[in-house]
Design a protein around this motif. Structure first.
Motif, short mmCIF file in Angstrom:
data_model
loop_
_atom_site.label_atom_id
_atom_site.label_comp_id
_atom_site.label_asym_id
_atom_site.label_seq_id
_atom_site.Cartn_x
_atom_site.Cartn_y
_atom_site.Cartn_z
N GLN A 257 -22.54 38.21 1.52
CA GLN A 257 -21.67 37.24 2.22
C GLN A 257 -22.41 35.92 2.45
OE1 GLN A 257 -18.43 37.99 2.64
NE2 GLN A 257 -19.00 39.97 1.75
N ASN A 258 -23.71 35.99 2.66
CA ASN A 258 -24.49 34.75 2.82
C ASN A 258 -24.44 33.92 1.55
OD1 ASN A 258 -25.30 35.48 5.40
ND2 ASN A 258 -27.26 36.34 4.72
N SER A 259 -24.56 34.61 0.41
CA SER A 259 -24.49 33.91 -0.88
C SER A 259 -23.12 33.27 -1.06
CB SER A 259 -24.75 34.88 -2.03
OG SER A 259 -25.98 35.55 -1.86
N TYR B 6 -31.63 33.19 14.69
CA TYR B 6 -31.42 32.05 13.81
C TYR B 6 -30.12 32.15 13.03
CZ TYR B 6 -31.94 28.36 10.57
OH TYR B 6 -31.70 27.22 9.86
N THR B 7 -29.33 31.11 13.10
CA THR B 7 -28.12 31.02 12.28
C THR B 7 -27.74 29.56 12.14
OG1 THR B 7 -25.82 31.66 12.05
CG2 THR B 7 -26.59 31.30 14.29
N THR B 8 -27.03 29.23 11.07
CA THR B 8 -26.48 27.87 10.98
C THR B 8 -24.98 27.90 11.26
OG1 THR B 8 -26.17 28.12 8.60
CG2 THR B 8 -28.21 27.07 9.32
N ARG B 9 -24.48 29.11 11.56
CA ARG B 9 -23.06 29.19 11.90
C ARG B 9 -22.85 28.65 13.30
NH1 ARG B 9 -21.40 33.34 13.05
NH2 ARG B 9 -23.25 34.63 12.95
N1 ADP Z 1 -28.16 33.20 0.27
C1 ADP Z 1 -28.26 32.20 1.18
N2 ADP Z 1 -28.07 30.91 0.80
C2 ADP Z 1 -28.16 29.90 1.70
N3 ADP Z 1 -28.43 30.09 3.01
C3 ADP Z 1 -28.62 31.35 3.45
C4 ADP Z 1 -28.54 32.46 2.56
N4 ADP Z 1 -28.80 33.58 3.26
C5 ADP Z 1 -29.00 33.19 4.53
N5 ADP Z 1 -28.88 31.85 4.67
C6 ADP Z 1 -29.06 31.08 5.91
O1 ADP Z 1 -29.67 31.92 6.86
C7 ADP Z 1 -28.88 32.03 8.04
C8 ADP Z 1 -29.02 33.41 8.65
O2 ADP Z 1 -28.38 34.40 7.84
P1 ADP Z 1 -27.97 35.78 8.49
O3 ADP Z 1 -29.15 36.42 9.08
O4 ADP Z 1 -27.21 36.56 7.50
O5 ADP Z 1 -27.01 35.36 9.69
P2 ADP Z 1 -25.56 34.70 9.62
O6 ADP Z 1 -25.02 34.91 8.24
O7 ADP Z 1 -24.79 35.47 10.64
O8 ADP Z 1 -25.75 33.26 9.99
C9 ADP Z 1 -27.48 31.66 7.59
O9 ADP Z 1 -26.72 31.13 8.65
C10 ADP Z 1 -27.74 30.63 6.49
O10 ADP Z 1 -27.96 29.35 7.04
#
Ligand code: ADP
Ligand code: MG
Lengths: 183, 124
Positions: free
Chosen positions: A13-15, A60-63
């Motif tokens: 889902q991150n991808s 940590y999150t950018t959401r």
């Molecule tokens: N495949 C990816 N490509 C770009 N950014 C990513 C990717 N995986 C993670 N990130 C960054 O790392 C942050 C943390 O990811 P995650 O731990 O899954 O928490 P969330 O998805 O809930 O924010 C994301 O908010 C995003 O900014």
């Protein structure tokens, strides 16, 4: 999470959020070497260097919708509990690779679980994204590349009911072969 | 090489547009696929949705959304009939899916006891 296949679904889902158009999932169940490797790669927008070091930090999150980012932290925790670890390699504009490894026989290692459900979910919800799946079990291999399937479909949507039905059967058989087969 | 890349981009954009156009006037189902949703059982709910759609040969567009901040109510499933309010169902189980599909998607009656939010049509 109860299953590694759920972690995979979540990490992918991150991808997807990073606007990837091609996502690869690699699983190697190396029983002899007692090591399980899961690698998820994408061609999405990548992660800036200053953010990369905090990436498995649960806060940590950018959401903007919630304070904590959990996905990577949870997956890293699961790996570390099993004499393993998780690593994130990424660069802006270069995509991202998440690699986790586990001690295969570790008592705390979550089961693979419903890999077929994870793949079908990803394909059904993201017909515009291509997935490359490679699964190795004790030396035997299973590959799936949605680009090949789409080529065969010649314009018919990959997430149509009938196609998903076919995919379900196809993946079931391939996994049965992989895990059971002649062995 | 450069121009091939551009062509690929163009194709992707066109595909997205096509998808949007194809989905006009169709019933939409949206599943929450954030970490909280997945941990709570979104994958199983989605499998149940896909199987109901396949079994009943429904013409429904299924898509996903990320975490919308209602983590304790996951799995979340939205149904929007064409021109109607978008209804969010919460704590959805595999068993609930059949009810939602039959009562709401097919018969047009909202399953009130599972509703956790409601978005007016056009209010997105
Ligand atoms: N495949 C990816 N490509 C770009 N950014 C990513 C990717 N995986 C993670 N990130 C960054 O790392 C942050 C943390 O990811 P995650 O731990 O899954 O928490 P969330 O998805 O809930 O924010 C994301 O908010 C995003 O900014
Ligand atoms: Mg995430």
């Amino acid at each position: 999470m109860r299953e590694l296949s759920l972690h995979i679904l979540d990490i992918v889902q991150n991808s997807i959020s990073a606007d990837a158009t091609l996502i690869s999932i690699y699983i190697n169940e190396d029983i002899e070497g007692d090591r399980l490797t899961i690698k998820i790669g994408d061609n999405g927008r990548g992660i800036p260097e200053d953010k990369l070091m905090h990436i498995t930090d649960p806060f940590y999150t950018t959401r903007k919708t919630r304070e904590v980012g959990l996905g990577l932290a949870l997956f890293a925790q699961a790996a570390r509990r099993c004499e393993g670890d998780l690593q994130v390699d990424s660069g802006v504009g270069e995509g991202t690779v998440v690699t986790a490894f586990f001690s295969y026989s570790h008592i705390d290692r979550p089961p693979m679980g419903d890999i077929k459900g994870t793949l079908i979910s990803l394909i059904a919800l993201n017909p515009g994204i291509d997935f490359m799946y490679k699964h190795i079990y004790g030396g035997k291999k299973f590959f799936l590349d949605t680009r090949e399937i789409k080529r065969e479909l010649q314009g018919i949507e990959i997430n149509q009911n009938e196609v998903l039905g076919w995919l379900r059967g196809y993946i079931s058989e391939a996994l049965e072969d992989l895990y059971g087969g002649e062995g | 090489m450069k121009s091939l890349e551009e062509l690929k981009k163009l194709r992707e954009e066109l595909q997205k547009e096509m998808l949007a156009r194809n989905s006009k006037g169709k019933t939409k189902i949206v599943i929450g696929m954030g970490t909280c949703g997945i941990a709570a059982g979104a994958r199983e709910v989605l499998q149940a949705v896909l199987q109901e759609i396949e079994k009943r040969k429904l013409d429904v567009v299924v898509s996903q959304t990320g975490c919308i901040g209602m983590c304790e109510k996951e799995p979340l499933l939205d149904v929007q009939l064409p021109g109607k309010d978008r209804i969010t169902y919460g704590n959805v189980t595999k068993e609930d899916v059949q009810r939602i599909i039959v009562e709401h998607v097919i018969n047009g009656n909202i399953v009130e006891d599972l509703v956790v939010a409601r978005l007016e049509e056009g209010g997105e």
